[in-house]
Design a protein around this motif. Structure first.
Motif, PDB file in Angstrom:
ATOM      1  N   ASP A  90       0.810  -1.213   0.000  1.00 54.71           N
ATOM      2  CA  ASP A  90       0.000   0.000   0.000  1.00 54.71           C
ATOM      3  C   ASP A  90       0.844   1.263   0.000  1.00 54.71           C
ATOM      4  O   ASP A  90       0.509   2.242  -0.676  1.00 54.71           O
ATOM      5  CB  ASP A  90      -0.948  -0.012   1.201  1.00 54.71           C
ATOM      6  N   PHE A  91       1.940   1.311   0.758  1.00 47.02           N
ATOM      7  CA  PHE A  91       2.809   2.483   0.722  1.00 47.02           C
ATOM      8  C   PHE A  91       3.294   2.737  -0.697  1.00 47.02           C
ATOM      9  O   PHE A  91       3.326   3.881  -1.172  1.00 47.02           O
ATOM     10  CB  PHE A  91       4.013   2.304   1.635  1.00 47.02           C
ATOM     11  N   CYS A  92       3.709   1.680  -1.376  1.00 48.90           N
ATOM     12  CA  CYS A  92       4.238   1.840  -2.731  1.00 48.90           C
ATOM     13  C   CYS A  92       3.170   2.363  -3.667  1.00 48.90           C
ATOM     14  O   CYS A  92       3.441   3.218  -4.522  1.00 48.90           O
ATOM     15  CB  CYS A  92       4.792   0.514  -3.234  1.00 48.90           C
ATOM     16  N   GLU A  93       1.952   1.846  -3.524  1.00 45.15           N
ATOM     17  CA  GLU A  93       0.854   2.328  -4.356  1.00 45.15           C
ATOM     18  C   GLU A  93       0.598   3.811  -4.100  1.00 45.15           C
ATOM     19  O   GLU A  93       0.384   4.595  -5.031  1.00 45.15           O
ATOM     20  CB  GLU A  93      -0.419   1.509  -4.069  1.00 45.15           C
ATOM     21  N   GLU A  94       0.622   4.209  -2.828  1.00 45.96           N
ATOM     22  CA  GLU A  94       0.371   5.608  -2.495  1.00 45.96           C
ATOM     23  C   GLU A  94       1.474   6.513  -3.025  1.00 45.96           C
ATOM     24  O   GLU A  94       1.207   7.591  -3.576  1.00 45.96           O
ATOM     25  CB  GLU A  94       0.238   5.747  -0.980  1.00 45.96           C
TER      26      GLU A  94
ATOM     27  N   THR B 234      10.237  10.532   1.536  1.00 43.25           N
ATOM     28  CA  THR B 234       8.893  11.086   1.580  1.00 43.25           C
ATOM     29  C   THR B 234       8.403  11.107   3.013  1.00 43.25           C
ATOM     30  O   THR B 234       8.505  10.089   3.716  1.00 43.25           O
ATOM     31  CB  THR B 234       7.924  10.261   0.719  1.00 43.25           C
ATOM     32  N   LEU B 235       7.863  12.243   3.455  1.00 46.23           N
ATOM     33  CA  LEU B 235       7.329  12.402   4.809  1.00 46.23           C
ATOM     34  C   LEU B 235       5.811  12.456   4.724  1.00 46.23           C
ATOM     35  O   LEU B 235       5.242  13.283   4.007  1.00 46.23           O
ATOM     36  CB  LEU B 235       7.868  13.672   5.442  1.00 46.23           C
ATOM     37  N   LEU B 236       5.154  11.556   5.472  1.00 45.61           N
ATOM     38  CA  LEU B 236       3.706  11.472   5.514  1.00 45.61           C
ATOM     39  C   LEU B 236       3.219  11.587   6.951  1.00 45.61           C
ATOM     40  O   LEU B 236       3.943  11.260   7.896  1.00 45.61           O
ATOM     41  CB  LEU B 236       3.215  10.113   4.976  1.00 45.61           C
ATOM     42  N   ALA B 237       1.974  11.989   7.121  1.00 50.87           N
ATOM     43  CA  ALA B 237       1.314  11.798   8.408  1.00 50.87           C
ATOM     44  C   ALA B 237       0.879  10.338   8.522  1.00 50.87           C
ATOM     45  O   ALA B 237       0.478   9.727   7.529  1.00 50.87           O
ATOM     46  CB  ALA B 237       0.094  12.710   8.515  1.00 50.87           C
ATOM     47  N   ASP B 238       0.989   9.773   9.718  1.00 47.86           N
ATOM     48  CA  ASP B 238       0.479   8.421   9.922  1.00 47.86           C
ATOM     49  C   ASP B 238      -1.021   8.402   9.634  1.00 47.86           C
ATOM     50  O   ASP B 238      -1.746   9.333   9.979  1.00 47.86           O
ATOM     51  CB  ASP B 238       0.744   7.973  11.366  1.00 47.86           C
TER      52      ASP B 238
ATOM     53  N   LEU C  49       5.504   9.712   9.508  1.00 43.16           N
ATOM     54  CA  LEU C  49       6.268   8.597   8.951  1.00 43.16           C
ATOM     55  C   LEU C  49       7.224   9.119   7.887  1.00 43.16           C
ATOM     56  O   LEU C  49       6.825   9.881   7.004  1.00 43.16           O
ATOM     57  CB  LEU C  49       5.341   7.568   8.296  1.00 43.16           C
ATOM     58  N   LEU C  50       8.473   8.691   7.964  1.00 46.46           N
ATOM     59  CA  LEU C  50       9.463   8.993   6.923  1.00 46.46           C
ATOM     60  C   LEU C  50       9.754   7.709   6.162  1.00 46.46           C
ATOM     61  O   LEU C  50      10.161   6.706   6.751  1.00 46.46           O
ATOM     62  CB  LEU C  50      10.747   9.544   7.543  1.00 46.46           C
ATOM     63  N   LEU C  51       9.544   7.748   4.853  1.00 50.87           N
ATOM     64  CA  LEU C  51       9.694   6.576   4.003  1.00 50.87           C
ATOM     65  C   LEU C  51      10.725   6.831   2.915  1.00 50.87           C
ATOM     66  O   LEU C  51      10.862   7.961   2.436  1.00 50.87           O
ATOM     67  CB  LEU C  51       8.381   6.239   3.295  1.00 50.87           C
ATOM     68  N   PRO C  52      11.420   5.784   2.463  1.00 49.56           N
ATOM     69  CA  PRO C  52      12.166   5.914   1.210  1.00 49.56           C
ATOM     70  C   PRO C  52      11.175   5.889   0.060  1.00 49.56           C
ATOM     71  O   PRO C  52      10.182   5.151   0.088  1.00 49.56           O
ATOM     72  CB  PRO C  52      13.060   4.671   1.211  1.00 49.56           C
ATOM     73  N   SER C  53      11.407   6.694  -0.939  1.00 45.63           N
ATOM     74  CA  SER C  53      10.478   6.744  -2.071  1.00 45.63           C
ATOM     75  C   SER C  53      10.559   5.486  -2.918  1.00 45.63           C
ATOM     76  O   SER C  53       9.577   5.115  -3.578  1.00 45.63           O
ATOM     77  CB  SER C  53      10.771   7.981  -2.923  1.00 45.63           C
TER      78      SER C  53
END
Length: 218
Positions: free
Chosen positions: A11-15, A44-48, A58-62
Motif C-alpha cells: 500500500d505504501f508503494c501504491e500511495e 517522503t514524509l507522511l502523516a500516519d 512517517l518517513l519513508l524511502p520513495s
C-alpha cells in the motif's frame, strides 16, 4: 550491495506512485486529499494514517526498501540532510521526537508494518518505551550514531530501532512479538486501551487532519 525490490500491491508503494486506490484514499475520501507533508529525491514524509498522537509522522524511502538500515547504506547523506532540517521544525511544533522503526529483512513473513521501510516520529517519552521493551526481555545494543545502522548485521536483519535525545539503540526481536508491536508499545505509554492502537480497529481521522493543519507551513 543493497538492491531495491519490487513491491506490487504494497500500500505504501501504491500511495507513493500516485495511485488513487489506496487505504488512505478509501478511508479519508478526499478530506484531506493527501497526507504528504514534504519529499526529497529519495525520501517522503507522511502523516500516519491513524496517528497515535498529534505529530505522529512517517518517513519513508520513495523506492522500496525493507529497512532504514538498507536506506542508509545507499542514501545516508540525504537522510542526514533531511533530518537536520526536519527535526528542529518537529521539536518546535510537537516537542522532542521519539523515532521508532521495525526493520525487516528478506525471508521474513511480510505484513503491513514492514513491507516498506518507515520511521515513526512521535512526541512520546522514549525512556518509557525503553522500559517496556526491556520488560519484554528484548536484548539491545547501543549505537554510536545512526550511521552504524548501515553496518552489518542490520541491513540483513530484523530489528527494532529507538532514537531519542540523540541516543541510538537497536533491539533484537525474539520472534514472539505481535504485529504492530511498536504501535502497541506506544499505545501502552499513551494509555490507549488494547487494541485501539491498531489502525485496523480505530481510524483517528481527526488527529490526522489536525496534524496536517499543524504542519501546513513547513
Amino acid at each position: 550491495m543493497i538492491e531495491t525490490v519490487q513491491c506490487a500491491g504494497a500500500d505504501f508503494c501504491e500511495e507513493l506512485s500516485g495511485s488513487g486506490d489506496t487505504s488512505f484514499a478509501r478511508f479519508y475520501e478526499g478530506d484531506p486529499p493527501s497526507r504528504l507533508i514534504r519529499s526529497t529525491e529519495n525520501l517522503t514524509l507522511l502523516a500516519d494514517m491513524s496517528p497515535l498522537v498529534l505529530g505522529h509522522l512517517l518517513l519513508l524511502p520513495s523506492s522500496h526498501y525493507l529497512s532504514f538500515a538498507q536506506v542508509l547504506s545507499r542514501h545516508a547523506a540525504e537522510v542526514h540532510r533531511f533530518l537536520a532540517d526536519f527535526i528542529p521544525r518537529y521539536r518546535e511544533t510537537f516537542g522532542e521526537p521519539l523515532i521508532l522503526e521495525h526493520g525487516s529483512s528478506e525471508g521474513q513473513e511480510s505484513h503491513a508494518c514492514i513491507t516498506h521501510a518507515h520511521l515513526h516520529f512521535l512526541p512520546v517519552d522514549g525512556d518509557r518505551v525503553d522500559d517496556l521493551l526491556i520488560g519484554d526481555s528484548l536484548a539491545y545494543e547501543d549505537l554510536g550514531s545512526l550511521d552504524e545502522l548501515a553496518l552489518p548485521p542490520w541491513p540483513s536483519s530484523a530489528y527494532f530501532l529507538r532514537v531519542y535525545r540523540d541516543k541510538f539503540r537497536v533491539y533484537r526481536p525474539t520472534g514472539g512479538q505481535k504485529r504492530q508491536y511498536l504501535r502497541s508499545i506506544v499505545g501502552a505509554v499513551l494509555a490507549i486501551e488494547d487494541p485501539e492502537w491498531d489502525y485496523a480497529v480505530v481510524m483517528r481521522k481527526g488527529d490526522l487532519r489536525e496534524t496536517m493543519r499543524m504542519v501546513d507551513r513547513w
